[in-house]
Design an enzyme around this catalytic site. Structure first.
Site, PDB file in Angstrom:
ATOM      1  N   GLU A 198      44.028  34.701  32.059  1.00  0.00           N
ATOM      2  CA  GLU A 198      42.937  33.718  32.144  1.00  0.00           C
ATOM      3  C   GLU A 198      42.912  32.751  30.948  1.00  0.00           C
ATOM      4  O   GLU A 198      42.715  31.338  30.925  1.00  0.00           O
ATOM      5  CB  GLU A 198      41.640  34.221  32.427  1.00  0.00           C
ATOM      6  N   ARG A 202      43.795  28.913  31.128  1.00  0.00           N
ATOM      7  CA  ARG A 202      42.473  27.883  30.923  1.00  0.00           C
ATOM      8  C   ARG A 202      42.651  27.100  29.676  1.00  0.00           C
ATOM      9  O   ARG A 202      42.463  26.059  29.510  1.00  0.00           O
ATOM     10  CB  ARG A 202      41.378  28.505  31.323  1.00  0.00           C
ATOM     11  N   ASP A 332      49.388  35.970  43.993  1.00  0.00           N
ATOM     12  CA  ASP A 332      49.678  34.371  44.430  1.00  0.00           C
ATOM     13  C   ASP A 332      50.456  33.551  43.475  1.00  0.00           C
ATOM     14  O   ASP A 332      51.471  32.946  43.916  1.00  0.00           O
ATOM     15  CB  ASP A 332      48.220  33.764  44.536  1.00  0.00           C
ATOM     16  N   GLU A 468      42.012  25.335  46.028  1.00  0.00           N
ATOM     17  CA  GLU A 468      43.294  25.597  46.431  1.00  0.00           C
ATOM     18  C   GLU A 468      43.508  24.685  47.757  1.00  0.00           C
ATOM     19  O   GLU A 468      44.568  24.218  47.885  1.00  0.00           O
ATOM     20  CB  GLU A 468      43.668  27.048  46.863  1.00  0.00           C
TER      21      GLU A 468
END
Length: 566
Positions: A198, A202, A332, A468
């Site tokens: 993360e 980010r 994903d 998404e």
């Protein structure tokens, strides 16, 4: 607007309100006691369990030995142990059970305050219509003051993650304030653990994009600083990084409950580390991260034809057998980065494209199904690696955009574009709720005798305002020019503004998209500003030549990075 010099916060960062009513200690205790007694017994029990878990966790943390400091980045980086919010699974179960009871009670829903109606009438952006398609008239990011604030990594996450959105939208004042804060106030010298994945997508991703979009070398230097720290997640001789890393010591550990890391976490840092190597001249960043991709390629995912298990052991480097095969959470972006790394490297690493193509073929064969009765195509899961489940996370909508990218720029079959269109339409079906917001998860009916294609279960009905679907529509609009994708994106924005906007400013995730009696979660994820609003803006833009997809590749957090052919 409060200037940075006064309050050291950007106007769109949700913070505590000022001048709240003060209570005496005794009255506060009385109020808390009454509130506690008014809770259902099950909820009190669950909260007690959560408190005990938290106390045990904090106690174990404080008594653990301090990790030693690791030196500068090198291929021999030693990582010590790691600490995560190890009670994540317990916390999720507690929250889910508490939500279930709250939803079951008729009076548990917190409705919107009346002031919201006045705020809604004004709207956050003036809009115009050209050719029947709504577009933003003023380039303005969402924001203002809300209920409370939190800082996940203690690194100004909302500011760093969303500054490139402000740059792209031309918000000069906000960009200037953010730049000053990042330059003068942001410090990564924090003795705390952050999630490696993360923080990379980010924080590092946001700084890299800010550098490329502005040319300001301050962003490059800050990116290099945090990159050195995050690289501590890689242990010497082990290709799979640990889950969490300490920003100050560079020490790293797996989650307290397991040595497994999710597939997406370890294979979705390569775009960022490669770009950092390119702008700093230090190839070690790229080597460390790309070794993980090479490792996954070498051990392969043969059992399911290139579809990989969702957990990999950071110590042994092997997959955990029998886990779910999915294009949703935990797996994903592995598939996304196979293709995007191929593009980022100037289409020179052929096995990246080969692995991507193989996984897409297996996706079509094993996971791509049609719902009943209206034949909406969706991508399900294999539970335990074998049993098909018609469950599709909102996260899976990313696949539509990735398929478009592969068709346009990597020579993938024409059928990929049709699948992308079909999935994009299915994702839009997920937004056909009372609020116009999509749930976190949808299940698809496969019984022709039943009327509804999309099933939203109670514990899946929350909405985190994820990007998404609008990301998919952005790619589809770039590929087709079909204005229905703009209409869908605008409708999603209107729903967010109507049902997720907080009086006084800011936005919040909501607990149930199936009722207009909104219950807020008091949480605005940084990806709302970093991705959702950015993709909506780019989708609705009059000038679709901005950030051309043959020259820029977006990381999984929506941060554009340049494609280089050398």
């Amino acid at each position: 607007m409060n200037r940075l010099a006064r309050d050291s916060q950007l106007p769109f960062l949700v913070t505590d309100g000022e001048g709240g009513r003060r209570k005496t200690v005794s009255s506060l205790r009385t109020t808390c006691a009454r509130y506690w007694r008014s809770m259902p017994r099950l909820l009190r029990t669950l909260l007690t369990i959560a408190l005990v878990v938290a106390i045990v966790f904090v106690g174990s943390t404080l008594t653990s030995s301090s990790p030693s400091v690791v030196g500068p980045i090198s291929a021999d980086i030693e990582a010590q142990a790691h600490i995560n919010n190890g009670n994540e699974i317990v916390q999720q179960k507690v929250e889910a059970a508490a939500e279930e009871e709250l939803r079951a009670k008729e009076g548990a829903v917190v409705e919107e305050p009346e002031v919201m109606e006045q705020e809604k009438e004004k709207g956050p952006n003036e809009v115009k219509k050209e050719g029947g398609v709504p577009v933003f008239k003023e380039r303005s990011a969402a924001g203002g003051r809300g209920r409370s604030f939190s800082d996940w990594f203690d690194t100004g996450l909302t500011i760093v993650d969303s500054i490139d959105t402000a740059i792209i939208m031309g918000l000069k004042d906000e960009v200037d304030e953010a730049t000053v804060w990042i330059r003068d106030s942001l410090s990564f010298e924090k003795d705390r653990y952050v999630n490696f994945f993360e923080a990379t997508i980010r924080v590092l991703g946001g700084l890299l994009s800010a550098f490329h979009l502005t040319g300001d070398t301050m962003f490059r230097d800050r990116a290099a600083d945090v990159g050195h720290r995050l690289a501590g997640a890689f242990q010497a001789g082990r290709p799979v990084p640990m889950s969490d890393v300490n920003l100050r010591t560079r020490a790293a550990k797996s989650p307290s409950w397991s040595d497994e890391s999710s597939l997406s976490e370890v294979t979705t840092v390569q775009l960022e580390f490669r770009d950092l190597s390119r702008i700093t001249g230090d190839k070690t960043f790229e080597d460390l991260a790309f070794n993980t991709s090479k490792h996954i390629h070498e051990i392969g995912c043969a059992r399911h034809g290139g579809l990989c298990e969702m957990y990999v052991n950071a110590k042994t480097g092997q997959f955990k057998a029998g886990t779910t095969i999915t294009f949703g959470a935990r797996a994903d972006s592995y598939y996304e980065y196979l293709l995007k790394q191929y593009l980022q490297t100037g289409k020179t690493v052929e096995w990246l494209l080969a692995d991507y193509a193989q996984s897409m073929a297996s996706m079509e064969k094993l996971l791509l199904k049609e719902s009943e009765p209206h034949k909406h195509r969706f991508v399900g899961e294999l539970i335990g690696g074998d049993a098909f489940s018609p469950k599709m996370d909102h996260l899976v909508c990313f696949l539509s955009g990735t398929l478009v990218l592969g068709k346009l720029y990597a020579g993938q079959p024409e059928e990929h574009l049709q699948i992308a269109k079909d999935l994009g339409a299915t994702c839009q079906e997920m937004y056909k709720t009372a609020t116009g917001l999509a749930p976190e998860i949808a299940h698809f009916n496969m019984d022709a005798a039943k009327a509804d294609d999309v099933i939203i279960k109670p514990l899946d009905s929350h909405c985190l305002l994820r990007p998404e679907a609008v990301e998919a529509w952005f790619y589809l609009y770039r590929a087709t020019g079909d204005k229905k994708y703009q209409e869908w994106g605008w409708a999603a924005f209107e729903a967010i503004d109507k049902y997720a906007r907080i009086a006084g400013g800011g936005y919040s995730s909501v607990n149930n998209v199936k009722t207009t009696k909104v219950q807020y979660r008091d949480l605005m994820e940084s990806f709302l500003l970093a991705e959702t609003f950015k993709y909506i803006y780019l989708l609705l833009a009059d000038d679709q030549s901005e950030l051309p997809l043959d020259r820029w590749v977006f990381n999984t957090e929506g941060h554009p990075l340049p494609i280089r052919t050398h």
